[in-house]
Write a protein that holds these residues in place. Structure first.
Motif, PDB file in Angstrom:
ATOM      1  N   LYS A  22      -3.603  13.611   5.870  1.00  0.00           N
ATOM      2  CA  LYS A  22      -2.312  13.088   5.402  1.00  0.00           C
ATOM      3  C   LYS A  22      -2.482  12.007   4.339  1.00  0.00           C
ATOM      4  N   ASN A  23      -3.300  10.995   4.658  1.00  0.00           N
ATOM      5  CA  ASN A  23      -3.366   9.832   3.758  1.00  0.00           C
ATOM      6  C   ASN A  23      -4.015  10.172   2.421  1.00  0.00           C
ATOM      7  N   ALA A  24      -4.883  11.195   2.414  1.00  0.00           N
ATOM      8  CA  ALA A  24      -5.452  11.637   1.140  1.00  0.00           C
ATOM      9  C   ALA A  24      -4.402  12.440   0.370  1.00  0.00           C
ATOM     10  N   ALA A 121       3.840  -7.109   8.685  1.00  0.00           N
ATOM     11  CA  ALA A 121       4.577  -7.445   7.465  1.00  0.00           C
ATOM     12  C   ALA A 121       4.191  -6.532   6.297  1.00  0.00           C
ATOM     13  N   ARG A 122       2.942  -6.188   6.181  1.00  0.00           N
ATOM     14  CA  ARG A 122       2.424  -5.283   5.159  1.00  0.00           C
ATOM     15  C   ARG A 122       2.916  -5.584   3.744  1.00  0.00           C
ATOM     16  N   PRO A 123       2.506  -6.727   3.199  1.00  0.00           N
ATOM     17  CA  PRO A 123       2.928  -7.103   1.844  1.00  0.00           C
ATOM     18  C   PRO A 123       2.294  -6.218   0.771  1.00  0.00           C
ATOM     19  N   ILE A 124       2.829  -6.308  -0.465  1.00  0.00           N
ATOM     20  CA  ILE A 124       2.222  -5.548  -1.575  1.00  0.00           C
ATOM     21  C   ILE A 124       1.774  -6.489  -2.692  1.00  0.00           C
ATOM     22  N   ASP A 125       1.531  -7.768  -2.332  1.00  0.00           N
ATOM     23  CA  ASP A 125       1.154  -8.754  -3.352  1.00  0.00           C
ATOM     24  C   ASP A 125      -0.096  -8.338  -4.125  1.00  0.00           C
ATOM     25  N   GLN A 126      -1.044  -7.708  -3.465  1.00  0.00           N
ATOM     26  CA  GLN A 126      -2.291  -7.324  -4.144  1.00  0.00           C
ATOM     27  C   GLN A 126      -2.040  -6.204  -5.164  1.00  0.00           C
ATOM     28  N   HIS A 127      -1.134  -5.282  -4.812  1.00  0.00           N
ATOM     29  CA  HIS A 127      -0.781  -4.222  -5.776  1.00  0.00           C
ATOM     30  C   HIS A 127      -0.206  -4.889  -7.039  1.00  0.00           C
ATOM     31  N   VAL A 162      -9.071  -6.437   1.527  1.00  0.00           N
ATOM     32  CA  VAL A 162      -9.375  -5.011   1.324  1.00  0.00           C
ATOM     33  C   VAL A 162      -8.118  -4.202   1.632  1.00  0.00           C
ATOM     34  N   THR A 163      -7.561  -3.577   0.630  1.00  0.00           N
ATOM     35  CA  THR A 163      -6.354  -2.766   0.833  1.00  0.00           C
ATOM     36  C   THR A 163      -6.568  -1.363   0.268  1.00  0.00           C
ATOM     37  N   VAL A 164      -6.271  -0.383   1.131  1.00  0.00           N
ATOM     38  CA  VAL A 164      -6.469   1.009   0.731  1.00  0.00           C
ATOM     39  C   VAL A 164      -5.429   1.388  -0.326  1.00  0.00           C
ATOM     40  N   GLY A 165      -4.145   1.144   0.013  1.00  0.00           N
ATOM     41  CA  GLY A 165      -3.073   1.490  -0.927  1.00  0.00           C
ATOM     42  C   GLY A 165      -3.213   0.726  -2.232  1.00  0.00           C
ATOM     43  N   GLY A 166      -3.570  -0.551  -2.158  1.00  0.00           N
ATOM     44  CA  GLY A 166      -3.717  -1.367  -3.363  1.00  0.00           C
ATOM     45  C   GLY A 166      -4.832  -0.832  -4.254  1.00  0.00           C
ATOM     46  N   THR A 304      -8.348   1.333  12.026  1.00  0.00           N
ATOM     47  CA  THR A 304      -7.146   0.865  12.728  1.00  0.00           C
ATOM     48  C   THR A 304      -6.310   2.049  13.198  1.00  0.00           C
ATOM     49  N   ASP A 305      -6.367   3.155  12.463  1.00  0.00           N
ATOM     50  CA  ASP A 305      -5.585   4.336  12.841  1.00  0.00           C
ATOM     51  C   ASP A 305      -6.113   5.047  14.087  1.00  0.00           C
ATOM     52  N   MET A 306      -7.247   4.600  14.642  1.00  0.00           N
ATOM     53  CA  MET A 306      -7.762   5.178  15.894  1.00  0.00           C
ATOM     54  C   MET A 306      -7.689   4.181  17.058  1.00  0.00           C
ATOM     55  N   THR A 326      -7.930  -6.129  13.805  1.00  0.00           N
ATOM     56  CA  THR A 326      -8.061  -7.158  12.755  1.00  0.00           C
ATOM     57  C   THR A 326      -7.306  -6.791  11.481  1.00  0.00           C
ATOM     58  N   ILE A 327      -6.779  -5.573  11.379  1.00  0.00           N
ATOM     59  CA  ILE A 327      -6.140  -5.165  10.116  1.00  0.00           C
ATOM     60  C   ILE A 327      -4.643  -5.499  10.119  1.00  0.00           C
ATOM     61  N   PHE A 328      -3.970  -5.180  11.206  1.00  0.00           N
ATOM     62  CA  PHE A 328      -2.514  -5.417  11.272  1.00  0.00           C
ATOM     63  C   PHE A 328      -2.185  -6.347  12.429  1.00  0.00           C
ATOM     64  N   GLU A 329      -1.181  -7.209  12.213  1.00  0.00           N
ATOM     65  CA  GLU A 329      -0.916  -8.253  13.216  1.00  0.00           C
ATOM     66  C   GLU A 329      -0.036  -7.778  14.368  1.00  0.00           C
TER      67      GLU A 329
HETATM   68  C1  UD1 Z   1      -4.010   0.805   6.175  1.00  0.00           C
HETATM   69  C2  UD1 Z   1      -5.442   1.022   6.626  1.00  0.00           C
HETATM   70  C3  UD1 Z   1      -5.724   2.479   6.489  1.00  0.00           C
HETATM   71  C4  UD1 Z   1      -4.691   3.247   7.305  1.00  0.00           C
HETATM   72  C5  UD1 Z   1      -3.251   2.872   6.918  1.00  0.00           C
HETATM   73  C6  UD1 Z   1      -2.195   3.474   7.816  1.00  0.00           C
HETATM   74  C7  UD1 Z   1      -7.383  -0.442   6.336  1.00  0.00           C
HETATM   75  C8  UD1 Z   1      -8.130  -1.341   5.426  1.00  0.00           C
HETATM   76  N1  UD1 Z   1      -6.312   0.182   5.824  1.00  0.00           N
HETATM   77  O1  UD1 Z   1      -3.899   1.240   4.829  1.00  0.00           O
HETATM   78  O2  UD1 Z   1      -7.021   2.760   6.928  1.00  0.00           O
HETATM   79  O3  UD1 Z   1      -4.844   4.609   7.144  1.00  0.00           O
HETATM   80  O4  UD1 Z   1      -3.125   1.482   6.991  1.00  0.00           O
HETATM   81  O5  UD1 Z   1      -2.209   2.881   9.064  1.00  0.00           O
HETATM   82  O6  UD1 Z   1      -7.749  -0.268   7.485  1.00  0.00           O
HETATM   83  N2  UD1 Z   1      -2.388  -6.325   2.454  1.00  0.00           N
HETATM   84  C9  UD1 Z   1      -1.981  -7.474   1.784  1.00  0.00           C
HETATM   85  N3  UD1 Z   1      -1.488  -7.339   0.510  1.00  0.00           N
HETATM   86  C10 UD1 Z   1      -1.373  -6.146  -0.117  1.00  0.00           C
HETATM   87  C11 UD1 Z   1      -1.790  -4.985   0.563  1.00  0.00           C
HETATM   88  C12 UD1 Z   1      -2.283  -5.118   1.850  1.00  0.00           C
HETATM   89  O7  UD1 Z   1      -2.054  -8.567   2.312  1.00  0.00           O
HETATM   90  O8  UD1 Z   1      -0.932  -6.103  -1.281  1.00  0.00           O
HETATM   91  C13 UD1 Z   1      -2.916  -6.439   3.811  1.00  0.00           C
HETATM   92  C14 UD1 Z   1      -2.074  -5.687   4.828  1.00  0.00           C
HETATM   93  O9  UD1 Z   1      -0.999  -6.462   5.325  1.00  0.00           O
HETATM   94  C15 UD1 Z   1      -3.079  -5.356   5.899  1.00  0.00           C
HETATM   95  C16 UD1 Z   1      -4.372  -5.130   5.103  1.00  0.00           C
HETATM   96  O10 UD1 Z   1      -4.169  -5.798   3.860  1.00  0.00           O
HETATM   97  O11 UD1 Z   1      -3.282  -6.451   6.762  1.00  0.00           O
HETATM   98  C17 UD1 Z   1      -4.700  -3.657   4.858  1.00  0.00           C
HETATM   99  O12 UD1 Z   1      -3.581  -3.060   4.217  1.00  0.00           O
HETATM  100  P1  UD1 Z   1      -3.715  -1.719   3.393  1.00  0.00           P
HETATM  101  O13 UD1 Z   1      -5.104  -1.212   3.457  1.00  0.00           O
HETATM  102  O14 UD1 Z   1      -3.051  -1.885   2.091  1.00  0.00           O
HETATM  103  O15 UD1 Z   1      -2.782  -0.789   4.194  1.00  0.00           O
HETATM  104  P2  UD1 Z   1      -2.699   0.695   3.927  1.00  0.00           P
HETATM  105  O16 UD1 Z   1      -3.021   1.091   2.550  1.00  0.00           O
HETATM  106  O17 UD1 Z   1      -1.370   1.073   4.491  1.00  0.00           O
END
Ligand code: UD1
Length: 421
Positions: A22-24, A121-127, A162-166, A304-306, A326-329
């Protein structure tokens, strides 16, 4: 609305073929916006998130056809609204990743801010900071991000976190920038590498995907792609846990074992046998599961997805396990529901202490996110009596017909209409 009804206690046996990731797939769909040419994506899983992304592409002016094989024709996007509306972004956060491609290809776009989400909260500041570094002018107005840049220019950018989406958003934006970009402290997830493979097939010049530094030499234009999505490591991991906790013996055909080291290591630590065979990954559940300590980390750490699924395994083990997120609060929403099924779990900050060994009993349960819902289905497979998992739309976001897959492996599981919400 549907619910899943499970009568627990069956040992799973047989074979299951793993669907595309899915995520890919979601991010590769976004990449189709970087070109004027038609692109084809194969082995696409039939999931509601994929439909949501297709709806967004259609809203942007693309013609999107097919489901298992999705063909995207973006020729009309220039005449479209270049906008990702709130309704779509709030349903699926991955929608914010159209920002990079739209900005790079068309020079402007407007994307709704995603707002809070069930797992934090999942911010997008890094994007946004990354796109700014590439020269974007950004204004936040009426809940939307408005981005403009005549042409992005290559730059160096170090992610704070470290942000995957970013990483994916910035990597896509940089493909059409003038000059070379150097992205540091990037995510190393297989979905980042997969996207880079597709972008390079389109004519991009990306090096280093899969490491913590990515270099992108910008090009003037990109071609379409034809690509088959890699199998889903999280679907495979979830089914592997199902086999382990039911003392099952299951072969996961096409399981991407190279992407599953952290998950398989924990399954083996718990006593499951994980064997790579010519037909796929065989997982054999032991008579007695050992407790495990798990801490979620960016890839190649434990995903985190497992986490939620592994907590069910911990609840079935003989002894005390510690699960740390440690990834999501806010990603322990499955805990109260698992406790209602008889699990003994105490949350302390970002850790959950799981005292395994208690016999789980079936109950009516409901979760508010995708992987939490999957954990409740797993718990239902081992619980005595009947478990009803409600709000199945969470599961349908990320697991294709999970009840059919598990039924084919011998589980007593059905999807039924649920009169209540
Ligand atoms: C994350 C997971 C990914 C998982 C997906 C769905 C990690 C590193 N990423 O990806 O494996 O498939 O959720 O559950 O495990 N963050 C910021 N600022 C930003 C972007 C992110 O502070 O601009 C923080 C997020 O709040 C979070 C962390 O970075 O605590 C990881 O976020 P991110 O990797 O971007 O989330 P997804 O891409 O959704």
């Amino acid at each position: 609305m549907d619910k899943i009804v499970i009568f627990g206690g069956e040992r799973l046996r047989g074979e299951a073929r793993i669907h595309g990731a899915k995520n890919a797939a979601l991010l590769i769909q976004c990449a189709a916006l970087l070109t004027e040419r038609v692109s084809t994506l194969r082995h696409v899983p039939k999931l509601s998130d994929i439909h949501t992304m297709s709806s967004l592409l259609t809203h942007l002016g693309c013609t999107v056809e097919g489901d298992r094989t999705v063909v995207v024709d973006p020729t009309q996007v220039a005449d479209g609204p270049l906008e990702a509306p709130y309704d779509l972004v709030k349903t699926m956060r991955a929608a914010v990743t159209v920002m990079g491609p739209l900005l790079a290809r068309y020079g402007h776009c407007r994307v709704s801010l995603p707002g809070g989400c069930a797992i934090g909260a999942r911010p997008i500041d890094q994007h946004l900071r990354g796109l700014e570094a590439l020269g974007a002018k950004i204004v936040l107005k009426h809940g939307y991000v408005e981005l403009k840049a005549r042409r992005l220019r290559g730059a160096s950018f170090v992610f704070d976190t470290v942000t995957v989406g970013g990483t994916q958003n910035l990597m896509m934006a940089a493909t059409l920038a003038k000059g070379t970009s150097r992205l540091e402290n990037v995510a190393r997830e297989p979905e980042v590498e997969e996207l880079a493979i597709v972008l390079n097939k389109m004519g991009a010049r990306i090096r280093g995907a899969g490491t913590s530094m990515i270099e992108v030499e910008g090009v003037d234009e990109l071609d379409g792609f034809d690509h088959a999505v890699v199998p889903d490591r999280i679907e495979a991991g979830t089914l592997a846990v199902a086999a382990a906790i039911t003392r099952g013996n299951v072969v996961l055909v096409d399981a991407p074992v190279d992407h599953m080291h952290a998950t398989l290591a924990k399954l083996e630590e718990a006593g499951a046998e994980c064997r790579v065979e010519p037909g796929g990954l065989r997982v054999i559940g032991p008579d007695r599961l050992e407790p495990i300590d798990v801490s979620t980390r960016p890839y190649p750490g434990f995903p985190t997805d497992m986490q939620a699924q592994m907590m069910v395994l911990a609840a079935c083990a003989d002894g005390q396990s510690l699960i740390t997120e440690t990834i999501f609060e806010n990603r322990f929403m499955h805990v109260p529901e698992l406790c209602r099924m008889g699990a003994e779990i105490t949350v302390q900050g970002n850790s959950a202490v799981v005292r395994g060994g208690a016999r789980l009993t079936g109950a009516e349960v409901m979760a508010t996110d995708l992987r939490a819902s999957a954990s409740l289905v797993l718990a239902g497979l081992v619980a005595s009596g009947k478990t009803e998992v409600r709000r199945v739309y969470h599961l349908d976001r990320g697991y294709e017909s999970i009840e059919k897959r598990l039924r084919a492996l011998g589980a007593k599981i059905q999807r039924r209409k649920d009169g209540r919400a």
